[in-house]
Scaffold this active site. Structure first.
Site, PDB file in Angstrom:
ATOM      1  N   SER A 138       0.562  -0.791  -0.585  1.00 16.16           N
ATOM      2  CA  SER A 138       0.114   0.009   0.289  1.00 16.16           C
ATOM      3  C   SER A 138       0.992   1.204   0.145  1.00 16.16           C
ATOM      4  CB  SER A 138      -0.790  -0.440   1.370  1.00 16.16           C
ATOM      5  OG  SER A 138      -1.904   1.118   1.655  1.00 16.16           O
ATOM      6  N   TYR A 152      -2.946  -0.752  10.112  1.00 13.28           N
ATOM      7  CA  TYR A 152      -2.268  -0.769   8.679  1.00 13.28           C
ATOM      8  C   TYR A 152      -1.428  -0.460   7.865  1.00 13.28           C
ATOM      9  CZ  TYR A 152      -4.218  -1.082   2.916  1.00 13.28           C
ATOM     10  OH  TYR A 152      -3.887  -1.138   1.819  1.00 13.28           O
TER      11      TYR A 152
END
Ligand code: NAP
Length: 243
Positions: A138, A152
């Site tokens: 990501s 995350y």
């Protein structure tokens, strides 16, 4: 001659489904895993078959290491070999730091980092020269422009170290390992018409979302001849949000 074979986790929808379609178009037989959407995985499998390739669908919870190892073994048993692993299955819980529970932290680490390690270790046993491991990371592992994403971002950052270690461990065998790091990408996880989407677009250099096909194109490059000398890299496909 046996076709090359790819295994894509979380291939029932979103980025994983786009990767499965793209690799089928590039001539790979494709195995996909899903968590609960067996019907949607079956639809993606039909598209793979329509492209003239063999398909296999398997339920495999990403936090369940034996299920992941069995998915790798079944791919090899039923499709005959394994050339490309794409560890893509993911989740995106977020919220205020003080409300994040340790169970949520453990789940993020299990679904992203631990699952990718288990899959790579199992896949490496079967891969030969030319094998390719791609971890879907990501842009939030490189830059975190909003509050609420600490756990995350931490879980996706682990993939960068994992790919670098794998690159060194598996390089002598001619196997590459890389991270592809998407920015905001239009899927059910992060729809381009959600209220917060405009802010996400504004933070990019190009002023746009990525499509799942954009991410799939870079995965296909790494899985193909063009990726033979790329290893240990983290490649942003993020419309310049980390520029
Ligand atoms: P998505 O549309 O929500 O799809 C998630 C996929 O992962 C589905 O196939 C789902 O299976 C599977 N999955 C989820 N949890 C699982 C679990 N515990 N065990 C096994 N499979 C599981 O998400 P996406 O946007 O395509 O995201 C794909 C990857 O890209 C993720 O790793 C995500 O973190 C990363 N990413 C996405 C964006 C974005 O903006 N969309 C940005 C950066 C990175 P079911 O269909 O069965 O539920």
């Amino acid at each position: 001659m046996t076709s090359k074979v790819a295994l894509v986790t979380g291939g029932s929808r979103g980025i994983g489904a786009a990767i499965a379609r793209r690799l089928a178009g590039d001539g790979f037989d494709v195995a996909i895993t899903y968590q609960s959407a067996g019907d949607r995985a079956a639809t993606v499998a039909k598209e793979v078959e329509t492209a003239g390739r063999r398909a296999l669908t398997m339920r495999a919870e990403a936090a369940d290491a034996p299920a992941l190892i069995e998915a790798v073994e079944r791919t090899v048993r039923e499709l005959g070999r394994l050339d490309v692993l794409v560890s893509n299955a993911g989740i995106a819980p977020y919220g205020p730091l003080e409300e994040v529970t340790l169970d949520e932290v453990d789940r993020l680490l299990a679904v992203h980092a631990r699952a990718s390690f288990v899959l790579a270790q199992a896949a490496a046993r079967h891969m030969g020269r030319g094998g390719s491991i791609v971890l879907i990371g990501s842009s939030l592992a490189e830059r975190v422009p909003y509050a609420g994403w600490t756990a995350y971002a931490m879980s996706k950052s682990a993939l960068i170290g994992l790919a670098k270690g794998l690159a060194r461990d598996l390089g002598p065998r001619g196997i590459t390992a890389n991270v592809v790091s998407p920015g905001s990408t239009d899927t059910e996880m992060n729809p381009a018409d959600a209220p917060e989407a405009e802010e996400e677009r504004r933070l990019t250099a190009l002023g746009r979302y990525c499509s799942p096909a954009d991410i799939a194109a870079t995965v296909a490059h790494l899985a193909g001849e063009g990726g033979r000398t790329i290893t240990g890299a983290s490649i942003p496909v993020d419309a310049g949000v980390t520029a």
